[in-house]
Design an enzyme around this catalytic site. Structure first.
Site, short mmCIF file in Angstrom:
data_model
loop_
_atom_site.label_atom_id
_atom_site.label_comp_id
_atom_site.label_asym_id
_atom_site.label_seq_id
_atom_site.Cartn_x
_atom_site.Cartn_y
_atom_site.Cartn_z
N GLY A 129 0.00 0.51 5.97
CA GLY A 129 0.70 0.62 7.43
C GLY A 129 1.97 -0.09 7.61
O GLY A 129 2.85 0.12 6.57
N LYS A 200 -4.74 5.09 -1.60
CA LYS A 200 -3.93 3.82 -1.60
C LYS A 200 -4.24 2.81 -2.70
O LYS A 200 -3.16 2.35 -3.22
CB LYS A 200 -4.25 3.11 -0.34
CG LYS A 200 -3.63 3.96 1.05
CD LYS A 200 -4.38 3.39 2.09
CE LYS A 200 -3.85 4.23 3.41
NZ LYS A 200 -4.66 3.87 4.87
N1 HSE Z 1 -6.30 6.85 8.41
C1 HSE Z 1 -5.33 5.77 7.80
C2 HSE Z 1 -6.14 4.43 8.15
C3 HSE Z 1 -4.12 5.80 8.34
O1 HSE Z 1 -6.82 4.33 9.14
O2 HSE Z 1 -5.86 3.47 7.32
C4 HSE Z 1 -3.14 4.89 7.66
O3 HSE Z 1 -2.94 5.16 6.41
#
Ligand code: HSE
Length: 408
Positions: A129, A200
């Site tokens: 994020g 990720k």
């Molecule tokens: N759905 C993802 C999360 C959004 O909750 O981390 C951010 O990549």
């Protein structure tokens, strides 16, 4: 004037437009740039938007406009994002994306297309994020041999675990709240089952170790099997239950990479990260360890990361930034997690301590309030995971829960 377009007007796309237009004058003043937003692509109508005149429905409007040299892709998913991004790069337009699925599955290919067309493919917003992690990993920490990366990489599941454990909220209520706050994926299964965190850790591993790690090569478990009983045992073991994505460079040169709920010792900073926050610990031979922390999901936090890339692309016009990795043809550089040594938390029903001690000698036994007579919970000594699984299989349905211990 340098113009950019945003693809998608969902949570992240709308946040990107909102944050840019709010701070545009200051951004341009501070950065010495002259950036403006020209188009927003979305198939829906937004007649009441304060920038309704910027909306277009046809990607060709953006592709054919030479004034647009940078594109922020905030659509998510593979199709049509992949086609649109590739077309932009082929026309020499740099792309900044928040789309972790796209980067994790197509990153190596899109890097090559960007390089061939003398533009950039940037993806800071795809991981962590708001947290600046990819650029620091690739630049500030470039002198290190990275030895491990471990992190809480999904805001939704960390939010759900925190609400369930700390506030007694049900799983469903916590998930609904995460959706309302714009944290969850369109299909929250990707969050809950660990696929989002998997994408990720693939991106982090690919960047840190230089070879594309594809999601299907990563052992992935979500949080759906975690119970409040497991959380209570974690507390008694001075730990917290967290969904951890991690990659370790092993002595044999292979990568050990997984996403799974873990008991994280409270001596590790990752245990202290709650709510929607993400934390990523990077270990290297020069740095020992560095910790990155911040909001891992949400409209403006993710928009902040997208715009950081957009601004960088304009400032680096005509240069190809090196944030890239090679494609990989096979998974032979990934170690099977069963071949690694772990300490495992185990919860059993109807198994005597004598039997458990024979199978798992030297374990530390745990207690919790309201523990039924028939329940036995312990943390093993270091054992090969395949031996732990073999021993647990011999107990059949008596196994109520298990997760590895993370102590770093
Ligand atoms: N759905 C993802 C999360 C959004 O909750 O981390 C951010 O990549």
């Amino acid at each position: 004037m340098s113009k950019f377009a945003i693809l998608g007007h969902g949570v992240v796309g709308s946040g990107t437009a909102e944050l840019f237009l709010k701070n545009k004058d200051n951004i341009n003043k501070r950065q010495g740039t002259d950036i403006d937003l020209k188009y927003i692509l979305d198939i829906r109508d937004f007649p009441d938007s304060p920038y309704a005149e910027k909306f277009v429905k046809d990607i060709n409007v953006i592709l054919e406009d030479d004034e647009v040299t940078v594109v922020a892709e905030c659509m998510g998913g593979i199709n049509p994002a992949y086609t649109f991004v590739k077309s932009c790069l082929e026309r020499g337009k740099s792309v900044c994306t928040s789309n972790k699925q796209l980067v994790a599955e197509k990153g190596a290919e899109l890097h090559a297309v960007a390089k061939a067309n003398n533009c950039n493919f940037m993806f800071e917003a795809s991981t962590g994020g708001a947290i600046p992690i990819l650029r620091p990993l690739h630049t500030c920490l470039a002198a290190n041999e990275i030895t491990a990366i471990a992190g809480i990489l999904n805001g939704t599941t960390n939010f759900i675990l925190t609400k369930m454990i700390e506030e007694n909220m049900t799983f469903d209520a916590a998930l609904t709240m995460a959706q309302q706050l714009g944290y969850a994926e369109k299909d929250p299964t990707a969050d809950v089952e660990g696929h989002d965190a998997c994408r990720k850790i693939c991106i982090l591993a690919s960047l840190a170790f230089g070879s594309h790690v594809y999601p299907q090569w990563v052992y992935t478990e979500g949080i759906s099997s975690v119970t409040l009983e497991d959380a209570a045992y974690a507390t008694s073991a001075n730990s917290a239950v967290k969904l951890i994505g991690s990659v370790w460079k092993l002595k044999n040169g292979k990568l050990l990479i997984s996403v799974r709920p873990c008991f994280v010792c409270r001596s590790c900073q990752l245990a202290l990260i709650d709510d929607v926050f993400n934390g990523i610990m990077v270990c290297g031979d020069g740095i020992d360890r560095v910790m990155f922390y911040g909001r891992g999901a949400g409209k403006l936090p993710t928009a902040s990361a997208v715009l950081g890339d957009v601004i960088d692309c304009f400032k680096q016009t005509g240069t190809v930034m090196s944030q890239t990795w090679e494609d990989s043809r096979s998974s032979s550089f990934i170690e099977d997690h069963l071949n690694a040594e772990v300490r495992m938390y185990v919860r059993l029903d109807g198994v005597s301590r004598e039997t458990a001690e024979k199978l798992f000698p030297g374990s530390v036994y745990l207690d919790r309030e309201g523990k039924p007579e028939s329940e036995l919970a312990f943390i093993t000594t270091y054992m090969l995971e395949k031996d732990i699984i073999h021993n647990l299989n011999s107990l059949g349905s008596a196994v109520l829960g298990k997760m590895p211990l993370l102590d770093m």
